[in-house]
Design a protein around this motif. Structure first.
Motif, PDB file in Angstrom:
ATOM      1  N   ALA A 132      49.377  50.921   4.794  1.00  0.00           N
ATOM      2  CA  ALA A 132      49.360  51.761   3.637  1.00  0.00           C
ATOM      3  C   ALA A 132      48.779  50.818   2.476  1.00  0.00           C
ATOM      4  CB  ALA A 132      50.871  52.040   3.301  1.00  0.00           C
ATOM      5  N   ARG A 133      48.051  51.576   1.420  1.00  0.00           N
ATOM      6  CA  ARG A 133      47.673  51.073   0.442  1.00  0.00           C
ATOM      7  C   ARG A 133      47.839  51.716  -0.770  1.00  0.00           C
ATOM      8  NH1 ARG A 133      43.994  51.905   4.141  1.00  0.00           N
ATOM      9  NH2 ARG A 133      43.014  50.161   5.503  1.00  0.00           N
ATOM     10  N   LEU A 134      48.406  50.870  -1.861  1.00  0.00           N
ATOM     11  CA  LEU A 134      48.575  51.533  -3.395  1.00  0.00           C
ATOM     12  C   LEU A 134      47.610  50.909  -4.256  1.00  0.00           C
ATOM     13  CD1 LEU A 134      50.197  53.315  -5.118  1.00  0.00           C
ATOM     14  CD2 LEU A 134      51.758  51.533  -5.125  1.00  0.00           C
ATOM     15  N   GLY A 135      46.765  52.035  -4.887  1.00  0.00           N
ATOM     16  CA  GLY A 135      45.904  51.544  -5.765  1.00  0.00           C
ATOM     17  C   GLY A 135      44.554  52.213  -5.714  1.00  0.00           C
ATOM     18  N   GLY A 136      44.124  52.436  -4.769  1.00  0.00           N
ATOM     19  CA  GLY A 136      42.818  53.262  -4.397  1.00  0.00           C
ATOM     20  C   GLY A 136      41.586  52.389  -4.983  1.00  0.00           C
TER      21      GLY A 136
ATOM     22  N   ASN B  37      47.492  60.260  -5.700  1.00  0.00           N
ATOM     23  CA  ASN B  37      47.878  59.301  -6.508  1.00  0.00           C
ATOM     24  C   ASN B  37      47.752  58.035  -6.115  1.00  0.00           C
ATOM     25  OD1 ASN B  37      49.567  61.327  -7.876  1.00  0.00           O
ATOM     26  ND2 ASN B  37      51.006  61.431  -6.181  1.00  0.00           N
ATOM     27  N   ARG B  38      46.515  57.805  -5.690  1.00  0.00           N
ATOM     28  CA  ARG B  38      46.064  56.499  -5.215  1.00  0.00           C
ATOM     29  C   ARG B  38      46.825  55.639  -4.144  1.00  0.00           C
ATOM     30  NH1 ARG B  38      44.205  52.998 -10.617  1.00  0.00           N
ATOM     31  NH2 ARG B  38      42.545  54.651 -11.451  1.00  0.00           N
ATOM     32  N   LEU B  39      47.345  56.532  -3.185  1.00  0.00           N
ATOM     33  CA  LEU B  39      48.132  56.361  -2.077  1.00  0.00           C
ATOM     34  C   LEU B  39      47.264  56.556  -0.860  1.00  0.00           C
ATOM     35  CD1 LEU B  39      50.633  54.656  -0.865  1.00  0.00           C
ATOM     36  CD2 LEU B  39      51.782  56.948  -0.561  1.00  0.00           C
ATOM     37  N   SER B  40      47.057  55.607   0.000  1.00  0.00           N
ATOM     38  CA  SER B  40      46.326  55.967   1.264  1.00  0.00           C
ATOM     39  C   SER B  40      46.776  54.920   2.288  1.00  0.00           C
ATOM     40  CB  SER B  40      44.749  55.605   0.965  1.00  0.00           C
ATOM     41  OG  SER B  40      44.556  54.374   0.662  1.00  0.00           O
ATOM     42  N   GLY B  41      46.274  55.216   3.477  1.00  0.00           N
ATOM     43  CA  GLY B  41      46.639  54.455   4.606  1.00  0.00           C
ATOM     44  C   GLY B  41      46.195  55.124   5.879  1.00  0.00           C
ATOM     45  N   SER B  42      46.831  54.403   6.932  1.00  0.00           N
ATOM     46  CA  SER B  42      46.070  54.707   8.338  1.00  0.00           C
ATOM     47  C   SER B  42      47.145  54.723   9.273  1.00  0.00           C
ATOM     48  CB  SER B  42      45.031  53.924   8.986  1.00  0.00           C
ATOM     49  OG  SER B  42      44.097  53.724   8.024  1.00  0.00           O
ATOM     50  N   VAL B  43      47.279  55.459  10.239  1.00  0.00           N
ATOM     51  CA  VAL B  43      48.415  55.360  11.445  1.00  0.00           C
ATOM     52  C   VAL B  43      47.299  55.326  12.580  1.00  0.00           C
ATOM     53  CG1 VAL B  43      49.980  56.482  10.355  1.00  0.00           C
ATOM     54  CG2 VAL B  43      48.438  57.906  11.464  1.00  0.00           C
ATOM     55  N   TRP B  44      47.762  54.681  13.760  1.00  0.00           N
ATOM     56  CA  TRP B  44      47.055  54.351  14.881  1.00  0.00           C
ATOM     57  C   TRP B  44      47.836  54.254  16.272  1.00  0.00           C
ATOM     58  CZ3 TRP B  44      47.816  50.160  11.694  1.00  0.00           C
ATOM     59  CH2 TRP B  44      48.294  49.210  12.276  1.00  0.00           C
ATOM     60  N   TYR B  45      47.362  54.767  17.302  1.00  0.00           N
ATOM     61  CA  TYR B  45      48.099  54.621  18.573  1.00  0.00           C
ATOM     62  C   TYR B  45      46.976  54.338  19.437  1.00  0.00           C
ATOM     63  CZ  TYR B  45      50.395  55.458  22.736  1.00  0.00           C
ATOM     64  OH  TYR B  45      50.933  55.465  24.096  1.00  0.00           O
ATOM     65  N   THR B  46      47.082  53.282  20.341  1.00  0.00           N
ATOM     66  CA  THR B  46      46.283  53.090  21.388  1.00  0.00           C
ATOM     67  C   THR B  46      46.752  52.875  22.701  1.00  0.00           C
ATOM     68  OG1 THR B  46      46.035  50.627  21.068  1.00  0.00           O
ATOM     69  CG2 THR B  46      44.599  51.928  19.787  1.00  0.00           C
ATOM     70  N   ASN B  47      46.299  53.185  23.978  1.00  0.00           N
ATOM     71  CA  ASN B  47      46.994  52.894  25.090  1.00  0.00           C
ATOM     72  C   ASN B  47      45.847  52.769  26.189  1.00  0.00           C
ATOM     73  OD1 ASN B  47      48.267  53.268  27.749  1.00  0.00           O
ATOM     74  ND2 ASN B  47      50.105  53.830  26.578  1.00  0.00           N
ATOM     75  N   SER B  48      45.763  51.751  26.988  1.00  0.00           N
ATOM     76  CA  SER B  48      44.690  51.731  27.963  1.00  0.00           C
ATOM     77  C   SER B  48      45.156  50.829  29.161  1.00  0.00           C
ATOM     78  CB  SER B  48      43.635  50.714  27.399  1.00  0.00           C
ATOM     79  OG  SER B  48      44.046  49.417  27.143  1.00  0.00           O
ATOM     80  N   ARG B  49      44.585  51.212  30.250  1.00  0.00           N
ATOM     81  CA  ARG B  49      44.833  50.484  31.574  1.00  0.00           C
ATOM     82  C   ARG B  49      43.589  50.099  32.259  1.00  0.00           C
ATOM     83  NH1 ARG B  49      47.774  53.526  36.413  1.00  0.00           N
ATOM     84  NH2 ARG B  49      45.740  54.788  36.363  1.00  0.00           N
ATOM     85  N   SER B  50      43.065  48.902  32.721  1.00  0.00           N
ATOM     86  CA  SER B  50      42.182  48.527  33.330  1.00  0.00           C
ATOM     87  C   SER B  50      42.322  47.263  34.264  1.00  0.00           C
ATOM     88  CB  SER B  50      41.285  47.818  32.291  1.00  0.00           C
ATOM     89  OG  SER B  50      41.837  46.778  31.657  1.00  0.00           O
ATOM     90  N   LEU B  51      41.341  47.275  35.318  1.00  0.00           N
ATOM     91  CA  LEU B  51      41.444  46.057  36.087  1.00  0.00           C
ATOM     92  C   LEU B  51      41.136  44.647  35.317  1.00  0.00           C
ATOM     93  CD1 LEU B  51      41.807  45.538  39.258  1.00  0.00           C
ATOM     94  CD2 LEU B  51      39.302  45.403  39.276  1.00  0.00           C
ATOM     95  N   VAL B  52      42.207  43.955  35.736  1.00  0.00           N
ATOM     96  CA  VAL B  52      41.996  42.350  34.967  1.00  0.00           C
ATOM     97  C   VAL B  52      40.784  41.643  35.677  1.00  0.00           C
ATOM     98  CG1 VAL B  52      43.119  40.155  34.483  1.00  0.00           C
ATOM     99  CG2 VAL B  52      44.176  42.483  34.341  1.00  0.00           C
ATOM    100  N   SER B  53      40.115  41.181  34.548  1.00  0.00           N
ATOM    101  CA  SER B  53      38.833  40.248  35.067  1.00  0.00           C
ATOM    102  C   SER B  53      39.318  39.132  35.820  1.00  0.00           C
ATOM    103  CB  SER B  53      38.281  39.885  33.658  1.00  0.00           C
ATOM    104  OG  SER B  53      37.168  38.882  34.085  1.00  0.00           O
TER     105      SER B  53
ATOM    106  N   SER C 124      45.042  59.976   2.601  1.00  0.00           N
ATOM    107  CA  SER C 124      45.039  59.834   1.444  1.00  0.00           C
ATOM    108  C   SER C 124      45.670  60.821   0.409  1.00  0.00           C
ATOM    109  CB  SER C 124      43.425  59.801   0.967  1.00  0.00           C
ATOM    110  OG  SER C 124      43.106  59.396  -0.250  1.00  0.00           O
ATOM    111  N   THR C 125      46.137  60.539  -0.715  1.00  0.00           N
ATOM    112  CA  THR C 125      46.705  61.299  -1.620  1.00  0.00           C
ATOM    113  C   THR C 125      46.110  61.278  -3.038  1.00  0.00           C
ATOM    114  OG1 THR C 125      48.337  59.805  -2.613  1.00  0.00           O
ATOM    115  CG2 THR C 125      48.832  60.987  -0.271  1.00  0.00           C
TER     116      THR C 125
END
Length: 431
Positions: free
Chosen positions: A155-159, A114-130, A111-112
């Motif tokens: 990203a979002r502009l406007g707050g 100047n009403r600019l905000s947002g998110s960054v993400w990373y996911t990684n998973s390994r599992s036995l398939v049902s 968040s800044t």
């Protein structure tokens, strides 16, 4: 075509390692207690491990040993949310299924001024398939590990203004260790752009356009044929709303006009309505209820449902792609804190699958039919009790029941089964 094994991207490894060190080095008396480290030992009995037909069930006992670390830390106007876990599963009778699962979930809220905000993400998973996710008339009983990776940004502009401009991008990979599942492997990129109207803190309305370009690298047009690339092009017009009628209830909805085109798997082309509806209700501090209704195609993207808050780490879980044209799922979950130490949980799930273009295989895993379609319905119920012995120690037991029924038109692409599970666990959490 050489098979690419999906693993952690190099940039993610130092981040995950740093988070683990932060957790273990965190002072015990941290004012906000943002870090935790937990160890879990669970034992499960499954009455129908391979989800076989009635009369062919094979049961087994599974031991699962897990370690998990996490952090949920505000940093000024920003926020870091991360969970990482590893679990070793050992099977008593069918040791060929022994495996190590992992998951890494990272998110930063930015968040800044100047009403600019947002998110960054990373996911990684390994599992036995049902084994219940297979399509066809038989089950391939080999060990099959699924790896899912997803990363992106919003990203979002406007707050807090009435009008907010939103945009995002995400990339996703899905891979399997089993040759029988190579036709499900997919890679996709999604971009979205839209506006949101917020007349008050109790109501938010949005409209956005979303475009997805995907690829199935090893799609087969004939049984036993050479793999070819199926290109996927999806376009969505999303209408979203979040309404808080009272302080006890929140209603979230997404209605999308969806069009999906495949270059080869044209049986899975779709033009129609998809979406999701979620109702969260907490009438008292001890009782909570959550209801979800989801209607989606095989090519959904995370940008369609990524929530603005991720207080529950389960919200970071991705839904795997399946050999389906359309899935409709209803989920109901409830929790009741009977006392300060005792929590009672219950859940129910109903899923209707419209399966298209499934690769049907025999007992040896050889493809015998390359194009088939039909429907099936799966009902699952769960009930559990958790007891907090101390602030750090928790024990619990869970019972589960699952039953799949197959429509008359689905005899080539699915099979009925019934399974019961019982799990008991002990967990130590340091915070």
């Amino acid at each position: 075509m050489p098979h690419r094994t999906l693993a952690f991207r190099p940039a993610a490894l130092p981040v995950a390692a740093a988070l683990a060190c932060m957790v273990m080095a965190a002072p015990a008396a941290a004012q906000l207690r943002p870090y935790f480290l937990s160890a879990t030992q669970a034992f499960t009995h499954d009455s129908n491990l391979f989800r076989d037909r009635e009369g062919a069930e094979r049961s087994d006992r599974i031991s699962s040993t897990g370690l998990r670390v996490g952090v949920d830390q505000p940093i000024g106007r920003q926020r870091l949310l991360a969970y990482a876990g590893v679990r070793r599963n050992k099977f008593d009778e069918y040791s060929q299924l022994d495996n190590t699962e992992y998951d890494v979930n990272l998110r930063g809220d930015l968040s800044t001024v100047n009403r600019l905000s947002g998110s960054v993400w990373y996911t990684n998973s390994r599992s036995l398939v049902s084994f219940g996710s297979y399509t066809g008339t038989t089950v391939v009983r080999e060990r099959n590990l699924q790896t899912l990776e997803d990363f992106g940004l919003k990203a979002r502009l406007g707050g807090d203004a009435r009008w907010v401009l939103e945009g995002g991008w995400s990339h996703r990979d899905q891979n399997y260790s089993s040759e029988a599942f190579r036709s499900r492997e997919q890679t996709s990129d999604t971009v979205s752009l839209g506006v949101r109207y917020q007349p008050s803190d109790l109501l938010s309305l949005g409209v956005a356009g979303r475009a997805t370009e995907g690829r199935t690298p090893e799609y087969r047009t004939t049984a036993g044929g050479e793999p070819v690339k199926d290109k996927i092009r999806r376009r969505d017009l999303d209408f979203t709303a979040v309404w808080v009628p009272t302080g006890l209830s929140t209603l979230s909805a997404r209605l999308s006009l969806t069009s999906t085109d495949h270059s080869l798997a044209q049986q899975r082309d779709f033009d129609g309505v998809t979406g999701a509806l979620t109702w969260a209700y907490r009438p008292t501090g001890k009782l909570g209820l959550r209801v979800e209704l989801i209607r989606e195609t095989n090519d959904q993207s995370q940008l369609a449902w990524l929530p603005d808050t991720l207080d529950d780490p389960a919200n970071l879980t991705l839904t795997p792609f399946e050999d389906t044209r359309l899935l409709t799922t209803l989920k109901v979950a409830a929790t009741w804190d009977a006392t300060g130490k005792l929590r009672v949980k219950g859940n129910a799930r109903y899923t209707h699958r419209n399966i298209k273009d499934a690769v049907v295989r025999d007992e040896a895993g050889r493809p015998v039919l390359a194009s088939a379609s039909g429907t099936d319905r799966t009902t699952a119920l769960g009930f559990g009790v958790d007891y907090a012995i101390t602030r750090a120690w928790l024990v619990g037991c869970n019972l589960g029941w699952e039953k799949r029924r197959v429509s008359d038109d689905g005899s080539q692409v699915s099979f009925p089964y019934e399974a019961r599970t019982a799990t008991c666990l002990a967990q130590l959490t340091l915070q």
